[in-house]
Design a protein around this motif. Structure first.
Motif, PDB file in Angstrom:
ATOM      1  N   LYS A   1      -5.988  -3.055  -5.113  1.00 44.33           N
ATOM      2  CA  LYS A   1      -7.265  -2.941  -4.386  1.00 44.33           C
ATOM      3  C   LYS A   1      -7.376  -1.593  -3.701  1.00 44.33           C
ATOM      4  CE  LYS A   1      -7.003  -6.676  -1.892  1.00 44.33           C
ATOM      5  NZ  LYS A   1      -7.374  -7.747  -0.929  1.00 44.33           N
ATOM      6  N   GLU A   2      -6.274  -1.144  -3.086  1.00 47.85           N
ATOM      7  CA  GLU A   2      -6.264   0.169  -2.443  1.00 47.85           C
ATOM      8  C   GLU A   2      -6.543   1.263  -3.461  1.00 47.85           C
ATOM      9  OE1 GLU A   2      -3.332   2.479   0.633  1.00 47.85           O
ATOM     10  OE2 GLU A   2      -2.425   1.854  -1.272  1.00 47.85           O
ATOM     11  N   MET A   3      -5.947   1.134  -4.623  1.00 46.25           N
ATOM     12  CA  MET A   3      -6.112   2.153  -5.653  1.00 46.25           C
ATOM     13  C   MET A   3      -7.554   2.218  -6.149  1.00 46.25           C
ATOM     14  SD  MET A   3      -3.534   2.701  -8.850  1.00 46.25           S
ATOM     15  CE  MET A   3      -2.165   2.783  -7.697  1.00 46.25           C
ATOM     16  N   GLN A   4      -8.181   1.046  -6.291  1.00 46.24           N
ATOM     17  CA  GLN A   4      -9.529   1.013  -6.849  1.00 46.24           C
ATOM     18  C   GLN A   4     -10.609   1.409  -5.846  1.00 46.24           C
ATOM     19  OE1 GLN A   4      -8.219   1.299  -9.715  1.00 46.24           O
ATOM     20  NE2 GLN A   4     -10.026   0.334 -10.573  1.00 46.24           N
ATOM     21  N   ARG A   5     -10.321   1.264  -4.568  1.00 43.84           N
ATOM     22  CA  ARG A   5     -11.335   1.653  -3.586  1.00 43.84           C
ATOM     23  C   ARG A   5     -11.180   3.096  -3.114  1.00 43.84           C
ATOM     24  NH1 ARG A   5      -8.288  -2.098  -0.194  1.00 43.84           N
ATOM     25  NH2 ARG A   5      -6.953  -0.933   1.247  1.00 43.84           N
ATOM     26  N   THR A   6     -10.147   3.790  -3.602  1.00 44.15           N
ATOM     27  CA  THR A   6      -9.906   5.175  -3.206  1.00 44.15           C
ATOM     28  C   THR A   6     -10.447   6.114  -4.273  1.00 44.15           C
ATOM     29  OG1 THR A   6      -7.884   4.503  -2.057  1.00 44.15           O
ATOM     30  CG2 THR A   6      -8.157   6.847  -2.514  1.00 44.15           C
ATOM     31  N   LYS A   7     -11.276   7.049  -3.887  1.00 43.16           N
ATOM     32  CA  LYS A   7     -11.860   8.009  -4.824  1.00 43.16           C
ATOM     33  C   LYS A   7     -10.795   8.970  -5.350  1.00 43.16           C
ATOM     34  CE  LYS A   7     -16.179   6.631  -4.332  1.00 43.16           C
ATOM     35  NZ  LYS A   7     -16.916   6.016  -5.462  1.00 43.16           N
TER      36      LYS A   7
ATOM     37  N   PRO B   1       0.852  -1.193   0.000  1.00 43.36           N
ATOM     38  CA  PRO B   1       0.000   0.000   0.000  1.00 43.36           C
ATOM     39  C   PRO B   1       0.884   1.238   0.000  1.00 43.36           C
ATOM     40  CG  PRO B   1       0.138  -0.907   2.205  1.00 43.36           C
ATOM     41  CD  PRO B   1       0.870  -1.864   1.304  1.00 43.36           C
TER      42      PRO B   1
ATOM     43  N   ASP C   1      -8.193   2.586 -15.291  1.00 45.62           N
ATOM     44  CA  ASP C   1      -9.290   2.040 -14.488  1.00 45.62           C
ATOM     45  C   ASP C   1      -9.889   0.798 -15.124  1.00 45.62           C
ATOM     46  OD1 ASP C   1      -9.625   3.282 -12.023  1.00 45.62           O
ATOM     47  OD2 ASP C   1     -10.554   5.045 -12.919  1.00 45.62           O
TER      48      ASP C   1
ATOM     49  N   HIS D   1      -7.699  10.592  -7.512  1.00 49.42           N
ATOM     50  CA  HIS D   1      -6.365  10.151  -7.912  1.00 49.42           C
ATOM     51  C   HIS D   1      -5.374  10.104  -6.756  1.00 49.42           C
ATOM     52  CE1 HIS D   1      -7.547  10.280 -12.082  1.00 49.42           C
ATOM     53  NE2 HIS D   1      -7.878  11.565 -11.997  1.00 49.42           N
ATOM     54  N   GLN D   2      -5.858  10.247  -5.520  1.00 49.92           N
ATOM     55  CA  GLN D   2      -4.929  10.337  -4.394  1.00 49.92           C
ATOM     56  C   GLN D   2      -4.106   9.066  -4.202  1.00 49.92           C
ATOM     57  OE1 GLN D   2      -4.086  13.191  -2.763  1.00 49.92           O
ATOM     58  NE2 GLN D   2      -5.359  13.936  -4.454  1.00 49.92           N
ATOM     59  N   ALA D   3      -4.722   7.890  -4.371  1.00 53.83           N
ATOM     60  CA  ALA D   3      -3.971   6.649  -4.200  1.00 53.83           C
ATOM     61  C   ALA D   3      -2.929   6.490  -5.303  1.00 53.83           C
ATOM     62  CB  ALA D   3      -4.909   5.450  -4.181  1.00 53.83           C
TER      63      ALA D   3
END
Length: 254
Positions: A65-71, A26, A237, A73-75
């Protein structure tokens, strides 16, 4: 779980990554690794660092998974900056870094191993960049340090992997050993390096980095700009969503 540091013998430090199930880090994990490497390298008693990992493989890249669940572009931005920080911490470590690679070394793993001073690999290790399959770009800078230019391009475009033995034949892997002997083989090389004068080792590392034909920091940041462009275009995405949906319990790795 996380990043730990140990000192198994005089002059040698081991930084170990452990993020189950597949060492897909992460955002905070990349920064944690960078901090551990910087702190260890700054210790005047350390003359060589071994970078190792627990679990099924050395590194599977970022946590998708972290990237896809974060609204927003912050992740993505966090992963870009975190990976850059961790790769730089390996390259800029004041003393030599030996990467002890087992299992899969993918995506961000290539950035870590490619920036190391030497690689000892288990005979089950495989190296590759599945970036195009994950809607990303990056770390060609580091794969080009492991294999010749045309092979790097073919591996990048196809998302295929190369074995530890293949990299050994190209001269980028110092030694290939059975998985059970990996840690001892990495420590053996680190011990030989750490037997040298510590001040001279630090000068040698700075000198070798100074004559490097490629500015790895700028080169990798240039690649990351195209990753962000692919995200803005909506391409990334689609690929990440497909990857997550294809892996019932997964979604890690880039």
């Amino acid at each position: 779980m996380g990043v730990s540091t140990s000192a198994p013998e005089a002059g040698v430090a081991v930084v170990t990554v452990d993020f189950p199930p597949v060492n897909a880090l992460p955002v905070h994990g990349w920064y944690e690794l960078a901090d551990a490497l910087r702190t260890t390298g700054a210790d005047p008693a350390v003359r060589c660092v071994v970078l190792a990992a627990e679990g099924r493989g050395f590194n599977a890249g970022v946590d998708i998974k972290e990237m896809q669940r974060t609204k927003g572009h912050q992740a993505l931005i966090g992963a870009n900056h975190g990976c850059h920080a961790a790769f730089a911490a390996v390259y800029d470590c004041p003393v030599p870094v030996v990467a002890a690679v087992h299992g899969f070394c993918l995506g961000g793993g290539i950035g870590l191993a490619g920036n190391a001073d030497a690689i000892v690999a288990a005979d089950d290790a495989t190296f590759g960049l599945p970036e195009l399959d994950r809607g990303a770009l990056g770390a060609a800078t580091h794969l080009a340090r492991l294999v010749p230019q045309h092979l790097m391009r073919a591996l990048y475009y196809t998302s295929r992997t190369a074995t530890a033995e293949e990299l050994h034949r190209h001269g980028s892997v110092w030694r290939v050993v059975p998985r059970s002997a990996l840690r001892s083989a990495a420590l053996e090389l680190a011990r030989e390096i750490a037997a040298k004068d510590g001040a001279l080792l630090r000068l040698a590392k700075a000198a070798i980095n100074g004559i490097d034909p490629v500015d790895v920091h700028r080169s990798y940041r240039f690649e990351q700009g195209f990753t962000f462009e692919a995200n803005l275009a909506g391409i990334s995405d689609r690929h990440r969503d497909a990857f997550v949906s294809d892996r019932p319990g997964g979604g890690e790795g880039r």
